[in-house]
Enzyme design. Sequence first.
Site, PDB file in Angstrom:
ATOM      1  N   TYR A 150       4.553  -4.342   0.189  1.00 11.98           N
ATOM      2  CA  TYR A 150       4.578  -4.184   1.154  1.00 11.98           C
ATOM      3  C   TYR A 150       5.286  -5.041   1.941  1.00 11.98           C
ATOM      4  O   TYR A 150       7.148  -5.212   3.320  1.00 11.98           O
ATOM      5  CB  TYR A 150       3.822  -4.122   2.384  1.00 11.98           C
ATOM      6  CG  TYR A 150       3.901  -3.455   3.157  1.00 11.98           C
ATOM      7  CD1 TYR A 150       4.238  -1.688   3.370  1.00 11.98           C
ATOM      8  CD2 TYR A 150       3.443  -2.953   4.833  1.00 11.98           C
ATOM      9  CE1 TYR A 150       4.021  -0.912   4.541  1.00 11.98           C
ATOM     10  CE2 TYR A 150       3.226  -2.713   5.350  1.00 11.98           C
ATOM     11  CZ  TYR A 150       3.854  -1.150   5.884  1.00 11.98           C
ATOM     12  OH  TYR A 150       3.799  -0.949   6.670  1.00 11.98           O
ATOM     13  N   LYS A 157       4.405  -5.685  10.662  1.00 11.85           N
ATOM     14  CA  LYS A 157       3.182  -5.237  10.945  1.00 11.85           C
ATOM     15  C   LYS A 157       2.501  -5.682  11.485  1.00 11.85           C
ATOM     16  O   LYS A 157       1.670  -5.638  12.782  1.00 11.85           O
ATOM     17  CB  LYS A 157       2.202  -4.845   9.871  1.00 11.85           C
ATOM     18  CG  LYS A 157       3.228  -2.723   9.773  1.00 11.85           C
ATOM     19  CD  LYS A 157       2.966  -1.725  10.969  1.00 11.85           C
ATOM     20  CE  LYS A 157       3.840  -0.892  10.377  1.00 11.85           C
ATOM     21  NZ  LYS A 157       3.782   0.459  11.386  1.00 11.85           N
TER      22      LYS A 157
END
Length: 251
Positions: A150, A157
């Site tokens: 990620y 995020k």
Amino acid sequence: MLHGKTLLITGVLMESSIAFHVARLAQENGATVILTSFGRTMKITQAIARRLPEPAPVIELDVQDEEHLATLADRLGEHCDQLDGVLHSIGFAPEGAFTFLDASWEDVATAMHVSAYSLKALGVAALPRMRDGGSIVGLTFDASFAWPVYDWMGVAKAAFESTSRYLARDLGPKGVRCNLVAAGPIRTTAAKSIPGFEQFEEMWDSRAPLGWDVEDGRPAAQACVALLSDWFPATTGEIVHVDGGVHAMGA
């Protein structure tokens, strides 16, 4: 649950997307829905909109386009007087942002702009139509950990989740709540753009006490609809996990 409410929903690109499930459930619960899209994806969203219980208008919105944001409230006025809720289902990072040590600032900046700052930008742009207050709900992927593959999207995020808390602080006095739903991995357009995303799919169901179906966006959508309703009038700055319970497990 949403009778008489008007909602602005971003991110509807395919029927499997959480945003599509939110739009469908919202209409089934009495809401009027307005969708957003931009550029080459406009035709895709317009086609998907016709698959909802009631066809929904699609207005153009690129969260990196200052003119789109500045004129959003006026353009919403063509479809509604009062806006009661907004779903932020927007995220993007260039491929280079998924290699943490080698990522350029240009790629990281794009990820941060689209995937984090846009929550504030969208909230401020929609605010003039939220005269009676309302609810902003965003979709996140739990940023408490360093996940495989990620990389800078995970950092974005984390910024997104922090942005939600500050937005909750500043919009609360105006009667607007801001909350996030941390969903487990779903096979969406965004997921397909992440190299190696199948690693999440392979491990999630085995770690989730309740089990997990990567094909089913409805549980996360139901949480979004609940947060967009009046059933959480005193909840803001919160992150609701809809991940089968993975976030609470140590191993």
